[in-house]
Design an enzyme around this catalytic site. Structure first.
Site, PDB file in Angstrom:
ATOM      1  N   HIS A   1       0.961  -1.013   0.030  1.00 47.97           N
ATOM      2  CA  HIS A   1       0.005   0.109   0.138  1.00 47.97           C
ATOM      3  C   HIS A   1       0.921   1.477   0.070  1.00 47.97           C
ATOM      4  O   HIS A   1       0.588   2.353  -0.635  1.00 47.97           O
ATOM      5  CB  HIS A   1      -0.734   0.194   1.282  1.00 47.97           C
ATOM      6  CG  HIS A   1      -1.803  -1.343   1.342  1.00 47.97           C
ATOM      7  ND1 HIS A   1      -2.323  -1.602   2.329  1.00 47.97           N
ATOM      8  CD2 HIS A   1      -2.136  -2.001   0.274  1.00 47.97           C
ATOM      9  CE1 HIS A   1      -2.917  -2.894   2.226  1.00 47.97           C
ATOM     10  NE2 HIS A   1      -2.884  -3.198   1.140  1.00 47.97           N
TER      11      HIS A   1
ATOM     12  N   HIS B   1      -9.642  -2.115  -4.179  1.00 57.88           N
ATOM     13  CA  HIS B   1      -8.455  -2.106  -3.329  1.00 57.88           C
ATOM     14  C   HIS B   1      -7.539  -3.310  -3.978  1.00 57.88           C
ATOM     15  O   HIS B   1      -6.101  -3.207  -3.789  1.00 57.88           O
ATOM     16  CB  HIS B   1      -8.750  -2.995  -2.059  1.00 57.88           C
ATOM     17  CG  HIS B   1      -7.709  -3.161  -1.212  1.00 57.88           C
ATOM     18  ND1 HIS B   1      -7.063  -2.004  -0.408  1.00 57.88           N
ATOM     19  CD2 HIS B   1      -6.654  -4.244  -0.902  1.00 57.88           C
ATOM     20  CE1 HIS B   1      -5.854  -2.440   0.151  1.00 57.88           C
ATOM     21  NE2 HIS B   1      -5.605  -3.837  -0.194  1.00 57.88           N
TER      22      HIS B   1
ATOM     23  N   ASP C   1      -3.367  -2.782  -4.614  1.00 54.61           N
ATOM     24  CA  ASP C   1      -2.166  -3.735  -4.329  1.00 54.61           C
ATOM     25  C   ASP C   1      -1.540  -4.107  -5.807  1.00 54.61           C
ATOM     26  O   ASP C   1      -0.356  -3.997  -5.773  1.00 54.61           O
ATOM     27  CB  ASP C   1      -2.963  -5.060  -4.235  1.00 54.61           C
ATOM     28  CG  ASP C   1      -3.524  -5.133  -2.860  1.00 54.61           C
ATOM     29  OD1 ASP C   1      -3.012  -4.283  -2.041  1.00 54.61           O
ATOM     30  OD2 ASP C   1      -4.205  -6.103  -2.677  1.00 54.61           O
TER      31      ASP C   1
ATOM     32  N   HIS D   1      -1.002 -11.052  -5.462  1.00 57.01           N
ATOM     33  CA  HIS D   1       0.412 -10.684  -5.220  1.00 57.01           C
ATOM     34  C   HIS D   1       1.290 -11.403  -6.069  1.00 57.01           C
ATOM     35  O   HIS D   1       1.974 -10.656  -6.724  1.00 57.01           O
ATOM     36  CB  HIS D   1       0.710 -10.345  -3.782  1.00 57.01           C
ATOM     37  CG  HIS D   1      -0.054  -9.432  -3.037  1.00 57.01           C
ATOM     38  ND1 HIS D   1       0.094  -7.961  -3.394  1.00 57.01           N
ATOM     39  CD2 HIS D   1      -0.876  -9.496  -2.371  1.00 57.01           C
ATOM     40  CE1 HIS D   1      -0.689  -7.234  -2.625  1.00 57.01           C
ATOM     41  NE2 HIS D   1      -1.217  -8.143  -1.859  1.00 57.01           N
TER      42      HIS D   1
END
Ligand SMILES: [Zn+2]
Length: 280
Positions: free
Chosen positions: A84, A239, A243, A266
């Site tokens: 973040h 969100h 990321d 991720h």
């Protein structure tokens, strides 16, 4: 509100800024200090609480193999949940900062990148003399894992597009896109989220120890357990874009491309960055 910074020259912070808070996964309190840095310094991380720790660039070569978050590691030390903060650097056009973390994890703060953006606005952003380095694609590149994929396509400017598909009907299938100019209004305030059963499973594995209804949206069977924290009706997909923007910074140069993802995580986004860093 949108700030118009020239995107062509490298930037840093005018003054240092400091944050204190709990880590989402470790549950440990840490102090984070962001120090201004000169041109071509890049974004570097170091553990401030460990004597002799050497700073390392926040690039894919220094990423630990963590699945649910992104960590920078060097030898015996590691800093978790950097994504973040990296997204805030990406979206605010900041290239050079020494990140000193007195603890094992970047504080989760309100679960979004917004506290970082507010702090950057408060201390100011300084333009440096050197031109920014861009990474421009010649051909498309795609990585896949099961049903998930992330593709980078040559483009003028940088855009990120994401489709999420959750079994939970209240999250469901969502699509959204963001560019650098819409970062603040579209994704900077979108909080970390989880489905309650996944959060329970993470806790069993020793993760999400610092997660609470004050820093993450948690979806139960009938809806959000903390609806007062919800900022957007489609906050999860926003969100995920946050990321993705953070993980894109691991290239160590600005990626000028359209990055399109279907059910990304991720590890998948980092695989794409690893391939790009290796020469595509
Ligand atoms: Zn996140």
């Amino acid at each position: 509100m949108t700030r118009a910074y020239s995107m062509d020259v490298q930037k840093t912070l005018k003054h240092s800024c400091r944050f204190r808070g709990v880590g989402l996964h470790s549950g440990l309190h840490a102090t984070l200090v962001l120090e201004p840095a000169g041109e071509h310094h890049g974004i570097r991380f170091v553990r401030g609480d460990l004597a002799g720790a050497t700073p390392v660039p926040a690039t894919i070569d220094h990423v630990a193999d963590t699945r649910l978050f992104t960590s920078i590691a060097c030898g015996a030390w590691r800093v978790d949940t950097v994504e973040h903060l990296l997204a805030a650097f990406c979206g605010c056009g900041i290239d050079n900062v020494e990140v000193v973390v007195h603890g094992p994890e970047v504080p989760i703060l309100d679960g979004s990148a917004w506290p970082f953006v507010e702090a950057f606005d408060a201390v100011g952003v300084a333009e440096l003399g050197a031109k920014r380095r861009y990474y421009r694609l010649r051909t498309s590149l795609s990585v896949r894992r099961g049903d998930s994929y992330v593709t980078a396509t040559p483009s003028r400017g940088s855009t990120w597009a994401c489709t999420i598909q959750f079994d939970h009907p209240l999250i469901g299938t969502r699509h959204r896109e963001v560019g650098l100019e819409s970062f603040r209004d579209t994704v900077a305030r979108a909080r970390t989220f989880g489905v309650v059963d996944d959060v329970k499973a993470m806790r069993k594995r020793g993760l999400a120890r610092g997660g609470s209804l004050e820093n993450a949206l948690v979806m139960g069977e009938g809806g959000w357990l903390n609806p007062w924290m919800v900022r957007y009706e489609d906050e999860p997909v926003r969100h995920k874009l946050l990321d993705m923007m953070g993980d894109t910074m691991l290239l160590g140069a600005r990626l000028e491309a359209r990055i399109e993802a279907f059910r990304p995580g991720h590890a998948l986004t980092r695989s794409l960055i690893r391939e790009l860093a290796a020469g595509g």
